[in-house]
Design an enzyme around this catalytic site. Structure first.
Site: not given
Lengths: 255, 303
Positions: B45, B71-72, B99, B130, B165, B243-244, B265
């Site tokens: 996280k 989520v922030g 991260n 983010c 990232k 990504g997906g 993810g």
């Protein structure tokens, strides 16, 4: 106690009112221990519109049949699809998830307060409370008499009081208007339903200093504490409803 | 025989599959479902120097084939991470990557210095992408000047493997990959979430408390794949595709587009075992097609 992903088999799917149905699903490998108040994350079909799992609370548990019952209200595409499940179909779930209600002690007088489909987690809790030797009463609130859900199973565990908003059955108004709810000195109140209903019950319980737990149904993605989407604001800050809840003592909530 | 191991900077991964930050908690949330140590790496996280409460509820909305989150960066800060989380995650027999987030360059630098002292954290993923925080985050990653500044400042104080990232919310993502490479990053990972929005038409209100949030899930995969392909062509450092990714086929697509490794993810929310299944599926694909390692197919498409 381990969580697991499992394909359950649907034993029965019974419509119990317009827009409400009761699913019974069996574990072929044997049910894990499930505590009252816990929930499952149910996979619909992973189609574009039903991408995420749906959290559904455990309505009842039958260890002899290795089955769980889920009381579901059709609210959107996901629950609409689940309402079409037939005996023999599989239901992919992650379970058992979340914490549980705190069980009462012997001889304690407890009130189960359920608003509409919010009565779902209270049946299994009521059975367990009876096993603990508590005296159980049930107060159920509905919009009107045509929205009343089959509560015959609740009758087997205690006296049932009904309130309807329009007075077409039972007390006119809300659960908090039911004389038995107001007058008796309950040791514990357990509650689940729409948020305004839970807040008013929490307020009533708080004013009388009665132990009260509520079961929240925040929007969730994962259900296992990884995504941090389902948070509720508590005296300890934002916590996940899926792991720290769904059951919260009203004292910890910032209501 | 297939050898799944890959190298990213100074890191050796036993296989090219990692978990994307913010979708895998601190690993322990998945212990019941599979052996987390079987993955190439877990990225935990997003962490900040000071604790963060994150954004108000509601911070998630389901969208077609995906979800929006806001989520922030809720997390308990580096002190808590060091004392409570680090001892627990150190038991994993794989690479645990943190991260790293900040509101300003000094935040990033101070946090990075603290993490470098943690022996069992062999790499950081510098999050300049983010979309859900007012200060920092994506603001750094969508401006070439500030992106360069923050990468340089962190590189100056960090000698282990540095992954940057990248944000997809830019016109030319490859340009940011090049900047990361020029500033000494060991790898770039992409994509972070795409800025999106959803509205409840009954309430006539945004579905997220923050109005906008980050889109993830299979809905973003074609965009992510294209960006990985463009970036991989522009840089010589490893690219990590995100990504997906829902299964091994998706992961193989990213590797063929030029990714040396991938991150799983949102899929972990739906099937917590996904990352482990992707490891197996990549091995099967390589075996079936006569390849010996993931490196054999990185960027290996016929155009």
């Amino acid at each position: 106690m381990g969580k697991r992903v499992e394909d359950l088999i649907i034993l029965a799917n019974r419509q119990i009112n317009q827009g409400f149905f009761l699913l019974e699903a069996k574990s072929l490998i044997g049910l894990p221990v499930i505590l009252p108040g816990q929930f499952l994350q149910v996979r619909v079909d992973n189609a574009p519109q039903t991408f995420l799992r749906r959290p559904l609370s455990v309505h009842d548990v039958n260890y002899e049949r290795d089955s769980v019952s889920l009381l579901v209200q059709v609210l959107g595409e996901g629950t609409r699809m689940l309402s079409g499940l037939k005996p023999g179909d599989t239901l992919n779930v992650i379970y058992p998830l979340g914490n549980s209600f705190t069980l009462p002690g012997k001889g304690e007088r407890v009130m189960l307060a359920g608003g509409g489909c919010g009565m779902a987690p209270l049946l299994y809790l009521g059975r367990k409370a009876r096993e603990c030797g508590a005296e159980v009463s049930v107060a159920l609130g509905f919009r009107n008499s045509s929205r009343i859900l089959d509560f015959s199973e609740f009758r087997k565990i205690g006296e049932v009081f009904i309130a309807t908003e329009d007075g077409t059955e039972g007390t006119r108004g809300f659960i908090t208007d039911i004389p038995a709810f107001r007058e008796s000195n309950w040791d514990r109140i357990y509650c689940c339903g729409p948020e305004p209903m839970m807040k008013s019950i929490a307020k009533a319980a708080g004013e009388r200093d009665i132990f009260c737990e509520v079961s929240l149904e925040n929007l969730m993605a994962c259900g296992i504490g990884a995504c941090l989407c389902c948070v509720v604001n508590t005296s300890e800050g934002h916590v996940c409803t899926c792991t720290e809840g769904p059951v919260f003592n009203i004292r910890t909530l910032l209501w | 025989m297939v050898d799944l191991s890959v190298k990213i900077g100074k890191l050796v991964l036993k296989n090219p599959v990692m978990t994307a930050s913010g979708t895998f908690g601190y690993g322990a949330e998945f212990d019941d479902f599979f052996d987390v140590s079987s993955l190439g790496a877990i990225i935990v996280k997003g962490t900040t120097f000071e604790p963060r409460e994150g954004n108000p509820y509601p911070r998630m909305a389901e969208t077609p084939s995906g979800m929006l989150n806001a989520v922030g960066l809720q997390n308990k800060g580096i002190d808590y991470f060091e004392t409570k989380i680090y001892p627990v995650i150190s038991r994993y027999e794989t690479n645990v990557i943190v991260n790293v987030n900040g509101s300003n360059i000094d935040d990033y630098v101070q946090l990075t210095k603290r993490i470098e002292k943690l022996e069992n954290i062999p790499a950081i993923e510098l999050n300049i992408s983010c979309p859900n925080v007012k200060m920092g985050g994506m603001a750094f990653g969508t401006n070439t000047v500030s992106a360069r500044e923050v990468i340089r400042a962190v590189r100056d104080v960090y000698s282990r493997t540095l992954i940057v990232k990248l944000s997809p919310n830019v016109t030319n993502i490859a340009e940011f990959g090049v900047i990361a490479q020029e500033e000494g990053a060991d790898a770039v990972s992409l994509i972070n979430t795409l800025l999106g929005m959803a509205i409840d038409i009954k309430e006539r209100r945004p579905k997220l408390s923050t109005v906008t949030g980050g889109l993830s899930g299979p809905a973003v995969k074609p965009v992510a794949l294209r960006m990985v392909w463009q970036t991989a062509k522009a840089v010589s450092i490893p690219v990590i595709g995100i990504g997906g990714i829902m299964n091994a086929d998706d992961a193989v697509e990213f590797i063929l587009a030029g990714a040396s490794a991938v991150q799983v993810g949102t899929a972990s929310f739906i099937n917590p075992v996904t990352a482990s299944e992707v490891v197996k599926g990549i091995a099967e694909y390589l075996q079936l097609n006569g390849f010996h390692s993931p490196g054999d197919i990185v960027g290996n498409i016929k155009i």
